[in-house]
Scaffold this active site. Structure first.
Site, mmCIF file in Angstrom:
data_model
loop_
_atom_site.group_PDB
_atom_site.id
_atom_site.type_symbol
_atom_site.label_atom_id
_atom_site.label_comp_id
_atom_site.label_asym_id
_atom_site.label_seq_id
_atom_site.Cartn_x
_atom_site.Cartn_y
_atom_site.Cartn_z
ATOM 1 C CE1 TYR A 168 -3.599 2.623 0.690
ATOM 2 C CE2 TYR A 168 -2.269 3.318 2.560
ATOM 3 C CZ TYR A 168 -3.327 3.534 1.693
ATOM 4 O OH TYR A 168 -4.112 4.657 1.836
ATOM 5 C CE LYS A 177 1.021 4.737 8.509
ATOM 6 N NZ LYS A 177 1.106 4.194 7.184
ATOM 7 C CG ASP A 213 5.691 3.922 0.723
ATOM 8 O OD1 ASP A 213 6.019 4.655 1.686
ATOM 9 O OD2 ASP A 213 4.509 3.726 0.384
HETATM 10 C C1 LIG Z 1 0.462 4.778 5.860
HETATM 11 C C2 LIG Z 1 1.170 4.566 4.564
HETATM 12 C C3 LIG Z 1 1.023 5.427 3.464
HETATM 13 C C4 LIG Z 1 0.015 6.564 3.478
HETATM 14 O O1 LIG Z 1 0.308 7.505 4.433
HETATM 15 P P1 LIG Z 1 -0.875 8.520 4.903
HETATM 16 O O2 LIG Z 1 -0.193 9.423 5.867
HETATM 17 O O3 LIG Z 1 -1.933 7.656 5.494
HETATM 18 O O4 LIG Z 1 -1.335 9.217 3.677
HETATM 19 C C5 LIG Z 1 1.803 5.220 2.356
HETATM 20 N N1 LIG Z 1 2.686 4.214 2.301
HETATM 21 C C6 LIG Z 1 2.858 3.362 3.325
HETATM 22 C C7 LIG Z 1 3.883 2.288 3.214
HETATM 23 C C8 LIG Z 1 2.104 3.504 4.482
HETATM 24 O O5 LIG Z 1 2.259 2.632 5.480
#
Ligand SMILES: *Cc1c(COP(=O)(O)O)cnc(C)c1O
Length: 433
Positions: free
Chosen positions: A145, A268, A240
Site C-alpha cells: 500500500y 507516520k 516507500d
Molecule cells: C500509511 C502509509 C502510506 C500513506 O500515508 P498517509 O499518511 O496515510 O497518507 C503510504 N505508504 C505506506 C507504506 C504507508 O504505510
C-alpha cells in the site's frame, strides 16, 4: 463484555456527518463486530475510550507513536512551539533542524522535502521519478500500500495482462494503464516485466517491509535483486518507508538491510503524531524539484513548525543508543510468550515480527511473503479473536490485514501483562470446551 454505549451513540451521530461515520475507512470496524471505539485519551501504552474502558494499545495510531501516547518530550516541544504561533508559510529554523537531524543520520539521502502525509510524499516521489527518468510507467507490487494517489490505487490486471486496473472507482483506466502490478517475492515476474517494458519504466516502488496487507517479509536477496535490476536498467528503486522508516532502524529498511534506494518516502513516525510526510533522494534527483527544477510540488502547511517540533522531539529520542535493539528485544519478548502459549495449546496461531512490528497469523502455513498466500478464511478467526481481545483489554487495529506496533512505552512489565491478557483471548477464541 465491555460497554460501548457512548461509542455507539457517537458513531450514530458521526454517521450523519461523515461517510460511513469516519474520516478514514479502516476506522469503521467493518471487518469486526460492533461500533468503533471512540478514543478520548492516550498515555504511554494505554488508551481510554469514551465509555472509560482502558486498553493496552498496539495500534499506536497505525504506527506513528513509537514513543507511545502523549510522551512528555513531544508534548512539551509541541506546546513550546505553539507559543510562537502555528503556521507562517515562510521558512523556519525548525525545518532545518528536522532536515539536518534526518540527513546527518542517514547515509542514503542528500536532500529531503517535507509534505503533510504519506500519501502526498509517495505521490510527489512518483512524479519526481517520472520527471527525472522522463518515463511514464511505474511498477508496484500486489500487497503493498502506498497511500491513495490515483496511480497507486491499482490492482493486478486479470489473466496474462501485466498492466493494472484501477482498484477504486474514480481512477480512470487510462491512468492505471501506466501502473504495472506484480506479485511480491517473484524474481521471474520482475524480469519478464522489465523485458517487456524496459525503456518505459520510471521506477519500481515497494514497501521494503510490506506491512499494510499482513506482514509480507521479503528476503534480503530479493530486495538486493531489485536493486541490481533497477541499476542495470536505469530504473529508480523507490522504497516507500512510511511505516518502516524510523521504525526498524533510524534509516528504516534501507539501513536494516543495507540497501541503497534511489527515492525514499517517510511518514507516520517522522511527525511525532502530527501530520508530516517526506520524500528524499540524491542531490541530482532532488534537483528536479521546483523551484530548482521543473517537477512541481508545493504545500501551504508543508514543514509546519508545530509538526516539525513534534518530529524533532520524537526522532531525537529514537537516536538514543540501543533504541532499536531494545524495541526489537521487547517485541520478541511479547510475541515469544504468546507464540509459546499458542504452541503449547495447539492453537493454530502465530505472531510474526520484525523490529517492533508484529502480525497475527492463523492456520498452518509456511512463511507468508506474497498477498496471494494469505488465507481469506483466517480473517474469520481474526474477527473472533478481536472481540475477545477488546474484552481482555487489548486494542489492536480492527482488521486482520493490519499489523501491530510496540512502542518504547510498552515496557517489559506492560508486555507481560499484555501477553497474559492476549493468551486469555486466545483461550476464549480457540479452546474446545
Ligand atoms: C500509511 C502509509 C502510506 C500513506 O500515508 P498517509 O499518511 O496515510 O497518507 C503510504 N505508504 C505506506 C507504506 C504507508 O504505510
Amino acid at each position: 463484555m465491555i460497554s460501548r454505549n457512548k461509542s455507539e451513540e457517537l458513531f450514530k451521530k458521526a454517521k450523519t456527518l461523515f461517510p460511513g461515520g469516519v474520516n478514514s475507512p479502516v476506522r469503521a470496524f467493518n471487518s469486526v463486530d460492533g461500533a468503533p471505539l471512540f478514543i478520548k485519551k492516550g498515555d504511554g501504552p494505554n488508551i481510554w475510550d469514551e465509555d472509560n474502558n482502558k486498553f493496552i494499545d498496539f495500534c499506536c495510531s497505525w504506527g506513528p507513536l513509537i514513543l507511545g501516547h502523549n510522551p512528555r518530550n513531544v508534548r512539551e516541544a509541541i506546546v513550546d512551539s505553539l507559543q510562537n504561533g502555528t503556521s507562517f508559510g515562510a521558512p523556519t529554523k525548525l525545518e532545518n533542524e528536522l532536515g539536518e537531524l534526518i540527513l546527518t543520520n542517514n547515509p542514503y539521502l542528500d536532500k529531503i522535502r517535507f509534505v503533510s502525509s504519506g500519501t502526498e510524499a509517495v505521490m510527489s516521489g512518483i512524479r519526481l521519478a517520472r520527471g527525472y527518468t522522463k518515463r511514464d510507467k511505474i511498477v508496484k507490487f500486489d500487497g503493498c500500500y502506498h497511500g491513495h494517489a490515483d496511480s497507486l490505487l491499482v490492482k493486478a490486471g486479470s489473466g496474462l495482462a501485466t498492466l493494472g486496473t484501477s482498484s477504486s472507482a474514480g481512477v480512470p483506466e487510462s491512468f492505471s494503464k501506466e501502473t504495472i502490478v506484480l506479485p511480491l517475492n517473484d524474481m521471474e515476474a520482475v524480469l519478464k516485466c522489465i523485458e517487456e517494458y524496459k525503456d518505459q519504466i520510471a521506477t519500481i516502488i515497494i514497501e521494503p517491509i510490506p506491512a499494510n496487507n499482513g506482514l509480507l517479509l521479503q528476503e534480503k536477496e530479493y530486495l538486493e535483486f531489485l536493486r541490481t535490476v533497477c541499476t542495470e536498467n536505469n530504473i529508480l528503486l523507490f522504497f516507500d518507508e512510511v511505516i518502516s522508516g524510523f521504525r526498524v532502524a533510524f534509516g528504516g529498511a534501507a539501513e536494516y538491510y543495507g540497501i541503497k534506494p534511489d527515492i525514499v518516502t517517510y511518514g507516520k513516525i517522522i511527525g511525532g503524531g502530527l501530520p508530516v510526510g517526506a520524500y528524499g533522494a540524491s542531490d541530482e534527483i532532488m534537483a528536479c524539484i521546483s523551484p530548482l527544477g521543473d517537477v512541481y510540488q508545493a504545500g501551504t502547511l508543508s514543514g509546519n513548525p508545530v509538526a516539525m517540533s513534534a518530529g524533532i522531539a520524537q526522532i531525537s529520542a529514537c537516536l538514543t543508543p540501543n533504541f532499536y535493539e531494545d524495541q526489537q528485544k521487547r517485541t520478541e519478548y511479547f510475541t515469544g510468550m504468546i507464540n509459546a502459549y499458542a504452541k503449547e495449546n495447539n492453537y493454530l496461531f502465530e505472531m510474526v515480527s520484525i523490529g517492533s512490528i508484529f502480525w497475527m497469523t492463523f492456520g498452518k502455513h509456511d512463511a507468508i511473503r506474497a498477498a496471494s498466500q494469505i488465507n481469506p478464511a483466517s480473517m474469520g478467526d481474526f474477527k473472533n479473536l478481536y472481540s475477545n481481545l477488546l474484552n481482555s483489554g487489548i486494542y489492536v487495529g480492527p482488521s486482520g490485514y493490519e499489523v501491530g506496533f510496540v512502542s518504547a512505552a510498552h515496557t517489559e512489565p506492560v508486555l507481560k501483562e499484555a501477553a497474559g491478557k492476549f493468551c486469555k483471548a486466545l483461550d476464549d477464541t480457540f479452546k474446545v470446551v
